[in-house]
Design a protein around this motif. Sequence first.
Motif, PDB file in Angstrom:
ATOM      1  N   HIS A 240       0.832  -1.213   0.000  1.00 20.87           N
ATOM      2  CA  HIS A 240       0.000   0.000   0.000  1.00 20.87           C
ATOM      3  C   HIS A 240       0.866   1.264   0.000  1.00 20.87           C
ATOM      4  O   HIS A 240       0.512   2.265  -0.606  1.00 20.87           O
ATOM      5  CB  HIS A 240      -0.990   0.005   1.171  1.00 20.87           C
ATOM      6  N   PHE A 241       2.039   1.215   0.653  1.00 18.04           N
ATOM      7  CA  PHE A 241       2.948   2.372   0.631  1.00 18.04           C
ATOM      8  C   PHE A 241       3.492   2.602  -0.781  1.00 18.04           C
ATOM      9  O   PHE A 241       3.613   3.727  -1.236  1.00 18.04           O
ATOM     10  CB  PHE A 241       4.118   2.169   1.605  1.00 18.04           C
ATOM     11  N   TYR A 242       3.798   1.509  -1.463  1.00 16.27           N
ATOM     12  CA  TYR A 242       4.297   1.615  -2.840  1.00 16.27           C
ATOM     13  C   TYR A 242       3.220   2.212  -3.751  1.00 16.27           C
ATOM     14  O   TYR A 242       3.501   3.112  -4.544  1.00 16.27           O
ATOM     15  CB  TYR A 242       4.746   0.244  -3.352  1.00 16.27           C
ATOM     16  N   VAL A 243       1.989   1.714  -3.630  1.00 11.58           N
ATOM     17  CA  VAL A 243       0.897   2.198  -4.480  1.00 11.58           C
ATOM     18  C   VAL A 243       0.656   3.689  -4.243  1.00 11.58           C
ATOM     19  O   VAL A 243       0.518   4.462  -5.201  1.00 11.58           O
ATOM     20  CB  VAL A 243      -0.398   1.373  -4.258  1.00 11.58           C
ATOM     21  N   GLU A 244       0.644   4.112  -2.983  1.00  4.52           N
ATOM     22  CA  GLU A 244       0.439   5.538  -2.674  1.00  4.52           C
ATOM     23  C   GLU A 244       1.586   6.394  -3.219  1.00  4.52           C
ATOM     24  O   GLU A 244       1.361   7.483  -3.740  1.00  4.52           O
ATOM     25  CB  GLU A 244       0.263   5.757  -1.164  1.00  4.52           C
ATOM     26  N   ALA A 245       2.823   5.908  -3.086  1.00 10.34           N
ATOM     27  CA  ALA A 245       3.980   6.645  -3.609  1.00 10.34           C
ATOM     28  C   ALA A 245       3.902   6.732  -5.138  1.00 10.34           C
ATOM     29  O   ALA A 245       4.166   7.794  -5.712  1.00 10.34           O
ATOM     30  CB  ALA A 245       5.275   5.970  -3.171  1.00 10.34           C
ATOM     31  N   ALA A 246       3.539   5.631  -5.781  1.00 12.19           N
ATOM     32  CA  ALA A 246       3.402   5.623  -7.244  1.00 12.19           C
ATOM     33  C   ALA A 246       2.328   6.620  -7.685  1.00 12.19           C
ATOM     34  O   ALA A 246       2.525   7.354  -8.658  1.00 12.19           O
ATOM     35  CB  ALA A 246       3.071   4.212  -7.734  1.00 12.19           C
ATOM     36  N   LYS A 247       1.207   6.658  -6.948  1.00 17.81           N
ATOM     37  CA  LYS A 247       0.133   7.607  -7.277  1.00 17.81           C
ATOM     38  C   LYS A 247       0.626   9.048  -7.171  1.00 17.81           C
ATOM     39  O   LYS A 247       0.289   9.890  -7.989  1.00 17.81           O
ATOM     40  CB  LYS A 247      -1.066   7.408  -6.333  1.00 17.81           C
ATOM     41  N   ALA A 248       1.448   9.310  -6.144  1.00 19.70           N
ATOM     42  CA  ALA A 248       1.962  10.664  -5.924  1.00 19.70           C
ATOM     43  C   ALA A 248       2.992  11.078  -6.976  1.00 19.70           C
ATOM     44  O   ALA A 248       3.119  12.263  -7.287  1.00 19.70           O
ATOM     45  CB  ALA A 248       2.580  10.758  -4.528  1.00 19.70           C
TER      46      ALA A 248
END
Length: 184
Positions: free
Chosen positions: A24-32
């Motif tokens: 979930h941290f990776y997905v949020e970082a990718a979104k940002a």
Amino acid sequence: LKRFPLKKKEVLFVGRLVPQKGVHFYVEAAKALAHKHPEWGFSLVGSFRLGCNASKDLYSSEIIKNFNSIGPKAHFYGFKNQKFVEEKMNSASIVVIPSVWNEPFGLVVAEAMSSGACIIASKVGGIPEILKNNGILIDDINHEKLSLKLDNLIKDIRLRQNYQKKAWKNFELSCDVSSQKLDH
């Protein structure tokens, strides 16, 4: 001696889609970062249950939906075989390992090092012991800290390449030392 692999502008996560892996941290970082760095791609290889793309739970379904919402720069592959994973690691510039549980041995760390990827990982379990100073370790990882470190690596090609070469070289050296020990 094998040659250093050619790298694409790609960030990669490989692992099970469970909270303990910190995906979930990776997905949020990718979104940002996806819209900030349109020339970069973000890839996600993994599934809820090892070896199976069919089974999902609420968490993994939400992860896949969120990741796919990033758009055409986000590539979700599901579970893939070892050959596919090796090819993705060989071409990825950066591999993200944001585990939140104490991984006894982070196999993905060793695989990423052997592929010459720049590694950003959480400072938990056996990860720091394997990675040492050949990548970036984050204490108490969250998506803000991960986004910041990832953004910096994407922007700073010299820093990124330094970590790539260091990881690759030091993985090769540790393998050479291990095989020499076995010979005696």
